[in-house]
Enzyme design. Structure first.
Site, mmCIF file in Angstrom:
data_model
loop_
_atom_site.group_PDB
_atom_site.id
_atom_site.type_symbol
_atom_site.label_atom_id
_atom_site.label_comp_id
_atom_site.label_asym_id
_atom_site.label_seq_id
_atom_site.Cartn_x
_atom_site.Cartn_y
_atom_site.Cartn_z
ATOM 1 N N TYR A 144 -34.314 4.325 12.148
ATOM 2 C CA TYR A 144 -35.199 5.282 12.817
ATOM 3 C C TYR A 144 -36.656 5.026 12.430
ATOM 4 C CZ TYR A 144 -36.947 9.877 14.370
ATOM 5 O OH TYR A 144 -37.647 10.896 14.983
ATOM 6 N N SER A 188 -31.425 24.075 12.237
ATOM 7 C CA SER A 188 -30.224 24.420 13.010
ATOM 8 C C SER A 188 -29.028 24.617 12.070
ATOM 9 C CB SER A 188 -29.935 23.374 14.083
ATOM 10 O OG SER A 188 -30.114 22.074 13.580
ATOM 11 N N ASN A 189 -28.884 23.740 11.077
ATOM 12 C CA ASN A 189 -27.766 23.906 10.141
ATOM 13 C C ASN A 189 -27.796 25.277 9.471
ATOM 14 O OD1 ASN A 189 -26.444 21.495 10.408
ATOM 15 N ND2 ASN A 189 -26.700 20.848 8.292
ATOM 16 N N PHE A 190 -28.942 25.631 8.892
ATOM 17 C CA PHE A 190 -29.008 26.884 8.121
ATOM 18 C C PHE A 190 -28.765 28.102 9.031
ATOM 19 C CE2 PHE A 190 -31.894 25.388 4.322
ATOM 20 C CZ PHE A 190 -30.908 24.491 3.954
ATOM 21 N N PRO A 273 -37.150 12.106 2.034
ATOM 22 C CA PRO A 273 -38.534 12.298 1.564
ATOM 23 C C PRO A 273 -38.691 13.572 0.735
ATOM 24 C CG PRO A 273 -38.496 11.670 3.884
ATOM 25 C CD PRO A 273 -37.071 11.956 3.496
#
Ligand code: NAD
Ligand code: UDP
Length: 315
Positions: A144, A188-190, A273
């Site tokens: 990416y 989105s996960n949380f 990061p």
């Protein structure tokens, strides 16, 4: 009225951009191979006679006649771009070559959705456009990061060599409605975990930082950058400079959803990061742009979206 091509138009950012351009009175051609995008994101636009959808993979040449091109096609979440890393690099590099070739032939202005990932795990904080970055060329994020860096190179060579009118935006973490619920990105996960009452998965100790921009603010920046004079090429950072640790984000999501989910800690992915914050002086000076929607407001809108989506999926 302009005719505008949006690649990756059925994705999270692309669908908001298509909507905005139609609202502004333009004609939109949306190109997508539906790898991570979905018809659901654009279904409300399909009845609009000024909206056209083409299923196409940008790694193959495309022949259309348009005034402007927004090149957004590329999976953006680590889970998705690491699923088929060779295809990810191809999408960035071959996709850029195909879209730049198109722009050159039809003399269209072309916008590139580049990324803060070009700065890698930065040693300079906050990140300005003049910083060249610290990127691992052989790691799991490289398909990416390096794909996007090479795309930037191609944009600037087409500009110098062929006088193509380019606009390169370096986008920092952006969130909002229409993110893919399973794409593994942190917001989105949380939210999905909190709404389902599942454990909130913090990778590492949660001290790494990100600066989160709400989608409507970002799209406003895209359009402003495209509208600049031909001598403005970028790269130009677009993002919200308010920086949060991942732990703080988890706490905000728990608070705003009222969820009783527990926070758990999992292994930090390779090359993650440690800190990221945009310096947006250039966007402020050149585009008179700055984000106006702050984290709680943006999270509330996004929570509303996922709440509805999860209820629909239960039916
Ligand atoms: P997304 O995954 O929702 O959208 C990407 C879209 O591109 C999807 O609709 C996907 O199906 C399509 N696509 C992928 N490969 C393709 C191909 N070969 N041919 C045609 N279509 C293809 O992600 P997003 O968050 O909307 O990101 C859009 C763009 O913005 C990407 O280029 C991404 O790198 C960039 N970006 C996003 C963020 C962010 O925080 N959302 C940050 C930096 C950069
Ligand atoms: N992250 C996390 N839990 C998750 C998903 C992500 O702690 O369930 C962390 C991830 O390790 C990273 C940050 O959140 O430090 C942002 O991750 P994301 O994938 O959203 O974006 P990127 O790393 O590309 O900025």
């Amino acid at each position: 009225m302009k005719r505008i091509l949006v690649t990756g138009g059925a994705g999270f950012l692309g669908s908001h951009l298509c909507e905005k351009l139609l609202e502004m009175g333009h004609e939109v051609i949306c190109v997508d191979n539906f790898f991570t995008g979905s018809k659901r994101n654009i279904v409300h636009l399909l009845q609009n006679p000024y909206f056209e959808l083409i299923r196409h993979d940008v790694t193959f040449p495309l022949f259309v006649e348009v005034d402007e091109i927004y090149n957004l096609a590329c999976p953006a979440s680590p889970v998705h771009y690491q699923f088929d890393p060779v295809q990810t690099t191809k999408t960035s590099v071959h996709g850029a070559i195909n879209m730049l070739g198109l722009a050159k032939r039809i003399k269209a202005k072309i916008f590139q959705a580049s990324t803060s990932e070009v700065y890698g795990d930065p040693e300079v904080h906050p990140q300005s456009e003049s910083y060249w970055g610290k990127v691992n060329p052989i790691g799991i994020r490289s398909c990416y990061d390096e794909g996007k860096r090479c795309a930037e190179t191609l944009f600037f060579d087409y500009f110098r060599q062929h006088s193509v009118k380019i606009k390169v935006a370096r986008i920092f973490n952006t969130y909002g409605p229409r993110m893919h619920p399973d794409d593994g990105r942190v917001v989105s996960n949380f939210i999905v975990q909190a709404l389902k009452g599942e454990d909130i998965t913090i990778y590492g100790e949660g001290q790494q930082t990100r600066s989160f921009c709400y989608v409507d603010d970002l799209i406003g920046g895209f359009v402003k950058l495209m509208d600049t004079d031909d001598d403005v090429t970028g790269p130009i950072n677009l993002g919200n400079p308010n920086e949060f640790t991942i732990r703080q984000l988890a706490e905000r999501v728990l608070d705003l959803t009222g969820s009783s989910s527990k926070i758990i800690y999992e292994k930090l992915p390779q090359d993650d990061p440690k800190q990221r914050q945009p310096n947006i002086d250039m966007a402020t000076d050149i585009l008179a742009w700055q984000p106006s929607i702050q984290l709680d407001e943006g999270l509330n809108k996004t929570i509303g979206y996922f709440d509805l989506l999860l209820r629909e999926n239960e039916k």
